[in-house]
Design an enzyme around this catalytic site. Structure first.
Site: not given
Length: 244
Positions: A128, A141
């Site tokens: 990501s 995250y």
């Protein structure tokens, strides 16, 4: 066919929804036989498997490779999100993010690596933009996706001599059902307004499409990408380099 994957045996984790579904469809269009590991057992060549369960992962991947006679591609796509700062992250949240997003990649790569060494295969890890830049309220995250990125580098280094290539893909916001569910849950009645606001955070002016990520994955799995390993590929509408 450009970026042909004809005859390749692939595994895509979390391949029944969102980006994973698009990757599965594009790889099949390119000629690969794709096996999906997912908690949702529906769909062609889907194997119900929890990536946090090392024994179940090993048994499933062993069975796929044994029946197919080989394994050429592993795409570690299964993952979960979490919104919250350090103070908003409970221990149970941290443990869950680690179990799925970090240990899940480890479990699948460990189970597959022996077969990939034999086939001089490919691993693609879904990271990501949060792996490399700070994003507000993404503490746990970001931790998990940072680990995915560095695992990618480590695998690429350690298995270079076996001909195994390992790369990662780092998307920014991609329009998936998760985004729609998030907006409906948190901004009822304002979904369209918030969708436009989130879209505008990408300099290109929109969210990514799952198939755009899938096309990149297909290229990185193909022989045309044979000179590429140990690299992270942002697909972010200019987010990392052009924001601010």
């Amino acid at each position: 066919m450009i970026h042909s994957l004809s005859g390749k045996i692939a595994i895509v984790t979390g391949g029944n929804s969102g980006i994973g579904r698009s990757i599965t469809e594009v790889l099949r269009e390119r000629g690969a036989r794709v096996h999906v590991l997912d908690l949702d057992a529906g769909g062609e060549d889907t194997h119900r498997c929890d990536v946090t369960d090392q024994d179940a992962v090993k048994q499933t991947i062993d069975r796929i490779a044994r029946e197919a006679g080989r394994l050429d591609i592993l795409i570690n796509n299964a993952g979960i999100g979490f919104i919250g700062t350090l103070e908003q992250t409970r221990e149970v949240d941290m443990d869950r993010l680690f179990a799925v997003n970090v240990k899940g990649v480890y479990n699948c790569a460990l189970a597959a690596i022996g077969y990939l060494k034999e086939s001089r295969g490919v691993i693609i890890n879904m990271a990501s933009i949060a792996s490399t830049i700070g994003i507000a309220e993404r503490f746990a995250y970001s931790m998990s996706k940072g680990a995915v990125l560095t695992m990618t580098y480590s695998i690429a280094k350690d298995y270079l001599s076996f001909g195994v290539r390992c790369n990662s893909i780092s998307p920014a916001r991609v329009h998936t059902p998760f985004v729609d569910q998030y907006l409906a849950s948190n901004y009822a009645g304002r979904e369209a307004e918030m969708f436009e606001r989130l879209s505008a955070t990408q300099p290109i002016g929109r969210m990514g499409k799952p198939e755009e990520v899938a096309y990149l994955a297909a290229y990185l799995c193909s022989d045309e990408a044979a000179f590429i390993t140990g690299t992270d590929f942002p697909i972010d509408g200019g987010y990392i380099k052009l924001n601010g």
